[in-house]
Design an enzyme around this catalytic site. Structure first.
Site, mmCIF file in Angstrom:
data_model
loop_
_atom_site.group_PDB
_atom_site.id
_atom_site.type_symbol
_atom_site.label_atom_id
_atom_site.label_comp_id
_atom_site.label_asym_id
_atom_site.label_seq_id
_atom_site.Cartn_x
_atom_site.Cartn_y
_atom_site.Cartn_z
ATOM 1 N N HIS A 1 0.863 -1.184 0.000
ATOM 2 C CA HIS A 1 0.000 0.000 0.000
ATOM 3 C C HIS A 1 0.898 1.233 0.000
ATOM 4 O O HIS A 1 2.029 1.197 0.471
ATOM 5 C CB HIS A 1 -0.868 -0.038 1.266
ATOM 6 N N GLN B 1 -4.530 -5.369 6.929
ATOM 7 C CA GLN B 1 -5.468 -6.305 6.318
ATOM 8 C C GLN B 1 -5.428 -7.696 6.938
ATOM 9 O O GLN B 1 -6.215 -8.562 6.563
ATOM 10 C CB GLN B 1 -5.180 -6.408 4.808
ATOM 11 N N CYS C 1 -4.740 2.452 -3.825
ATOM 12 C CA CYS C 1 -3.522 2.978 -3.186
ATOM 13 C C CYS C 1 -2.350 2.006 -3.366
ATOM 14 O O CYS C 1 -1.584 1.746 -2.435
ATOM 15 C CB CYS C 1 -3.746 3.266 -1.703
#
Length: 409
Positions: free
Chosen positions: A121, A201, A364
């Protein structure tokens, strides 16, 4: 709790969007909040709203107990050794920036290496780019396998005795790849480097134990794990945090302030300048209680089954390309895909007209989009409140999308 009982805890899901029952498949961006979290935050503001640490009155004590109690819950939830190792931040982004701006800037010099992957990310790329620019260090990337996984042989080859920091996402927000961060960390430590893990995540969806992973820093966000926005956590090994300088200065983080110099509070408060995110921490604590009540093993099993079911059903739709590893043990509960000749934003727009919320764009992760040779993708991400019926609705919506754009063109 079964999936229908779980869903009843999330009032936002009981609504119609564009005349259809809402199907929320965007939990990788932010999860929905159960009643228990909403009520915990409301209770703070209604019953004992006060600043923490400073006051001796009853409301201040209650607020401090709630805030620091949440720290203890986080410590237990991720398996940290000591509560001093849990620093509240505004989220994963702030946590990673804290490591980069404090530890990295003070410990890197020209010629040193920072190693990451192309699947990161932006929050785990840009801080290291800035550190490299300011210190003269070199930013290196571990190559990806064709299925979007990392081969440990490539890690061994990329990490050298010049490497000082290795920073890798635990679970990719695009590919769903579950990275072997424990093994990567072992390679980093053998080279004398520290290991930083982006756990945004992974923490909501599987059991995480930072001592078992033996990472040096671990970052997470509350809003992806049934908690409120605006608060996250940086875990750091105590011996590293103690040597680091704070990057925000003011109230709360000081011990003594003189006219010319000041000293800092002990851990973890030296990194929590200003009035902290009190309601957010209390909400995070309530989210942890809720997730523990459901059971993280059950959550992971449920999401794996949903992702497998979605992969199977999507593969039956002609013209759909699915990205990331297909092996269920290598991927988490999300599916990223494209439909031939249809832009992901158009896919998401048609799905929204059917009441189905998915994410479309570069997520992103622009370097990863370049690696995939696409400009954008669509992503359906699952959580504990999703069902196979939600997946069926997604597939039906994608069939309608294909039919619509087939008629247009």
């Amino acid at each position: 709790m079964n999936e229908k009982e779980i869903k009843q805890h999330f009032p936002i899901l009981d609504q119609q969007v564009n005349g259809n029952q809402l199907v929320y498949l965007d939990s990788a961006a932010t999860s929905q909040k159960p009643v228990a979290v909403i009520e915990a935050i409301e209770d703070y503001y209604r019953r004992y709203n006060s600043n923490v640490h400073r006051g001796v009155h009853t409301l201040g004590t209650l607020a401090t107990d709630g805030y620091e109690g949440a720290r203890d819950k986080v410590r237990a939830f991720i398996g940290a050794k000591q509560r001093e190792e849990i620093v509240f931040t505004r989220g994963t982004t702030t946590a990673l920036n804290l490591v980069a701006s404090s530890y990295a800037r003070d410990n890197l010099k020209a010629g040193d290496e920072i190693v990451i992957t192309p699947m990161e990310h932006h929050s785990n790329i840009i801080p290291w780019q800035q550190v490299a620019r300011l210190t003269g260090a070199t930013l290196k990337y571990i190559p990806l396998q064709p299925d979007g996984t990392v081969d440990l042989a490539d890690v061994e080859e990329t990490v050298t005795d010049k490497t000082k920091i290795v920073s890798v996402v635990h679970v990719s927000n695009v590919l769903g790849t579950i990275n072997p961060v424990k093994e990567i960390g072992e390679i980093a430590h053998r080279a004398g480097a520290i290991m930083v893990v982006d756990g945004a995540q992974s923490t909501p969806h599987m059991k995480v134990n930072v001592q078992e992973l033996n990472c040096d820093f671990f970052a997470l966000s509350a809003h992806k794990m049934c908690g409120p926005t605006g608060i996250g956590v940086l875990y750091g090994k105590k011996e590293l945090l103690e040597k680091m300088e704070p990057i925000e200065f003011g109230g709360e983080m000081i011990d003594f302030v003189g006219l010319q110099e000041s000293t800092w509070k002990e851990l973890p408060w030296k990194f929590e300048g200003g009035t902290p995110i009190i309601a957010g921490a209390i909400g995070l604590g309530a989210a942890i209680d809720f997730l523990e009540q459901v059971g993280r093993d059950e959550i992971e099993k449920h999401e794996t089954e949903l992702a497998d079911y979605a992969m199977e059903k999507l593969a039956e739709v002609e013209g759909i390309t699915i990205y990331g590893p297909h092996h269920p043990k290598k991927r988490a509960g999300l599916v990223t895909f494209n439909i031939s000749d249809v832009h992901p934003h158009d896919v998401a727009t048609v799905l929204d007209s059917e009441g189905i919320a998915v994410r479309a764009g570069h997520h992103c992760a622009q370097p990863l989009m370049k690696w995939l040779d696409v400009t954008a993708t669509a992503r359906a991400s699952f959580y504990l409140y999703n069902t196979k019926e939600d997946v069926d609705a997604l597939v039906a919506g994608l069939v309608k999308t294909k039919e619509y754009f087939g008629d247009v063109f």
